[in-house]
Motif scaffolding. Structure first.
Motif, short mmCIF file in Angstrom:
data_model
loop_
_atom_site.label_atom_id
_atom_site.label_comp_id
_atom_site.label_asym_id
_atom_site.label_seq_id
_atom_site.Cartn_x
_atom_site.Cartn_y
_atom_site.Cartn_z
N LYS A 111 0.86 -1.32 -0.23
CA LYS A 111 -0.06 -0.15 -0.08
C LYS A 111 0.73 1.20 -0.27
O LYS A 111 1.82 1.21 0.50
N GLN A 165 -12.02 6.81 7.35
CA GLN A 165 -13.48 7.27 7.68
C GLN A 165 -13.66 8.34 8.59
O GLN A 165 -14.66 8.87 8.55
N ASP A 214 -16.83 7.37 -1.56
CA ASP A 214 -16.10 6.35 -2.36
C ASP A 214 -14.74 6.94 -2.38
O ASP A 214 -13.99 5.72 -2.63
N ARG A 228 -12.87 7.69 0.19
CA ARG A 228 -12.39 7.06 1.54
C ARG A 228 -12.20 5.70 1.22
O ARG A 228 -11.08 5.28 1.71
N ARG A 229 -13.15 5.14 0.45
CA ARG A 229 -13.21 3.37 0.23
C ARG A 229 -11.82 3.11 -0.61
O ARG A 229 -11.19 2.46 -0.43
N ARG A 230 -11.58 4.07 -1.90
CA ARG A 230 -10.58 3.55 -2.61
C ARG A 230 -9.33 4.10 -1.85
O ARG A 230 -8.10 3.24 -2.26
N ALA A 282 -8.84 3.44 1.25
CA ALA A 282 -8.42 2.54 2.27
C ALA A 282 -7.99 1.06 1.61
O ALA A 282 -7.34 0.49 2.06
N GLU A 283 -8.34 1.11 0.58
CA GLU A 283 -7.96 -0.18 -0.50
C GLU A 283 -6.49 -0.17 -0.96
O GLU A 283 -5.98 -0.96 -0.99
N THR A 284 -6.07 1.17 -1.34
CA THR A 284 -4.66 1.38 -1.77
C THR A 284 -3.79 1.93 -0.86
O THR A 284 -2.53 1.88 -1.34
N CYS A 285 -3.95 2.55 0.26
CA CYS A 285 -3.02 3.52 0.79
C CYS A 285 -3.12 3.02 2.32
O CYS A 285 -4.12 2.52 2.89
N GLU A 286 -2.33 3.55 3.19
CA GLU A 286 -2.02 3.29 4.63
C GLU A 286 -1.65 4.79 5.10
O GLU A 286 -0.91 5.56 4.62
#
Length: 351
Positions: free
Chosen positions: A3, A44, A52, A54-56, A58-62
Motif C-alpha cells: 500500500k 473514515q 467513494d 475514502r473507500r478507494r 483504504a484499499e490502496t493506501c495506509e
C-alpha cells in the motif's frame, strides 16, 4: 500489493496521486490536513471526503498509525516512555518530556542501530531497518493524541543514527516543519549524529534551520575509537571540519554531546584537551553523566567531577550545560532506548 504510505508523502506528491485517481487538487489539501493537522488514523474520520474516495484510499493506501504496546510514566518527573508496535512486529521507543518551554519529544529514526557505540543500549541488537518519514512523524502524532498536548520541540535522538537514514530523515524534516503539515519550527528541532562526515555535509546543503548535535564523547581519536566505532572511519579533525561547514552553510550553532564516563573521559586533562578542540568555535557543549545500561560496565561521573569538568571548559569561554536527566526510573534517559522484538519483552521489562 504494497500500500501507498500517505503519511510519508509531501503535499505536491499527494496532489499528483489524486490527479492520477481523477480527483481535484484541493482534495489532496483536505487529506493532508486530516493527516498532519487533525492527526486522523482512519480514512473514515475524513468526513469532507466522499465515501467513494475514502473507500478507494483504504484499499490502496495506509496512514502509518501506531498501536501503543506500552506506556511508562516516571514517578520522578512525569516523563513518559512509549513503546510503539510497528506493522512488521518491531517495537520502537519514544520519550515525552515536559519542560518550562513546552513539550519535547525524543523520537527514533531506526529500529535498532548499527553504529555500535559502547555506552548506548540502542545498538545492542543491531539494526533491523530504517523507519519511514511517516513512522518518524507518527511517534509525535501518537504521543500528542495520547497526552492531549501539543508538541513544541523534537529531538531525533532515540534509537538509530538519523544520518544513516538520511533520505527519510530529510523527508521527515520537511513534513514536520511544513506550516500546512506538522507546523513545528525548524529552530525547535535537533538532530543527533555520531559523526557520518559525508552525510553531515549533505545535510548542510539542505539549509535547514535545525540544530545539529554531534556525539563527540572524547577529546582525542585514540580514546574515541575505544568508545565509538565510527571513530575508526573518521578522525575528530575530519568530523569537526564537517561541523564547521554545517555552521558556515546554515548559520546554526553546533551542539557537541559529551557523555562523561567515570575514569574514562572525565579527567581534568580530558577537559583541557576538549577545550583545545572547541575554543573559539560558535558552539554549545552538553555534558551528560553517562546513563548506565545493564550490558555495559560504564558508570557515570560523580557530580563534583562533572562540575569541575564544566568549569574548565567555561574558563575558555565555551558555552556549557549539564544535561538534566529525565525519566531515569523508567530507563528513558539518553542512551537507554532500545529496539524491542516482541510485545512480551516490553511487558516483562515494564513489570
Amino acid at each position: 500489493m504494497k500500500k501507498i504510505d500517505l503519511k510519508s508523502m509531501e503535499l505536491p506528491e499527494i496532489k499528483t496521486l489524486f490527479g492520477e485517481m481523477g480527483e481535484k487538487p484541493f482534495r489532496a489539501g483536505q487529506l493532508y490536513s486530516w493527516i498532519h493537522q487533525k492527526k486522523a488514523t482512519e480514512f473514515q474520520q475524513m468526513t469532507n471526503l466522499s465515501e467513494d474516495l475514502r473507500r478507494r484510499l483504504a484499499e490502496t493506501c495506509e496512514l502509518s498509525a501506531f498501536q501503543i504496546a506500552d506506556r511508562q510514566i516516571s514517578k520522578l518527573d512525569g516523563t513518559r516512555k512509549y513503546a510503539f508496535l510497528l506493522s512488521d512486529g518491531n517495537i520502537i521507543e519514544s520519550v515525552y518530556m515536559k519542560y518550562r518551554h513546552g513539550i519535547s519529544v525524543c523520537i527514533s529514526s531506526q529500529a535498532g542501530c548499527r553504529m555500535g557505540c559502547r555506552f548506548c543500549a540502542s545498538t545492542l541488537d543491531g539494526l533491523a531497518r530504517n523507519l519511514t518519514a511517516g513512522e518518524m512523524l507518527e511517534q509525535i502524532d501518537a504521543i500528542e493524541r495520547d497526552a492531549g498536548e501539543r508538541v513544541s520541540h523534537v529531538v531525533v535522538m532515540g534509537s538509530g543514527e538519523p544520518l544513516d537514514n538520511k533520505e527519510n530523515l530529510i523527508r521527515f524534516l520537511h513534513l514536520v516543519s511544513d506550516e500546512n503539515g506538522g507546523g513545528i519550527s525548524q529552530r525547535n528541532i535537533t538532530v543527533s549524529t555520531c559523526g557520518l562526515v559525508p552525510e553531515i555535509r549533505e545535510l548542510a546543503g539542505e539549509k535547514f534551520a535545525i540544530t545539529l548535535a554531534l556525539s563527540l564523547h572524547a577529546p582525542n581519536d585514540a580514546l574515541r575509537r575505544t568508545m565509538m566505532p565510527i571513530a575508526n572511519r573518521y578522525t575528530i579533525a575530519e568530523t569537526l571540519k564537517a561541523c564547521d561547514f554545517y555552521f558556515e552553510q546554515t548559520g546554526r550553532r553546533m551542539s557537541y554531546e559529551y557523555s562523561l564516563v567515570r575514569g574514562v573521559n572525565d579527567r581534568p586533562e580530558h577537559a583541557r584537551e576538549l577545550t583545545g578542540l572547541l575554543k573559539g568555535k560558535n558552539c554549545h557543549v552538553n555534558l551528560i553523566p553517562v546513563n548506565p545500561i545493564k550490558e555495559r560496565e560504564y558508570r557515570e561521573t560523580m557530580a563534583p567531577d562533572v562540575d569541575r569538568f564544566k568549569k574548565e571548559l567555561e574558563k575558555s569561554g565555551i558555552n556549557v550545560t549539564i544535561r538534566r536527566r529525565l525519566g531515569a526510573d523508567i530507563d528513558s534517559a539518553c542512551g537507554q532506548l532500545r529496539r524491542r522484538i516482541q510485545r512480551g519483552e516490553v511487558r516483562k521489562e515494564a513489570e
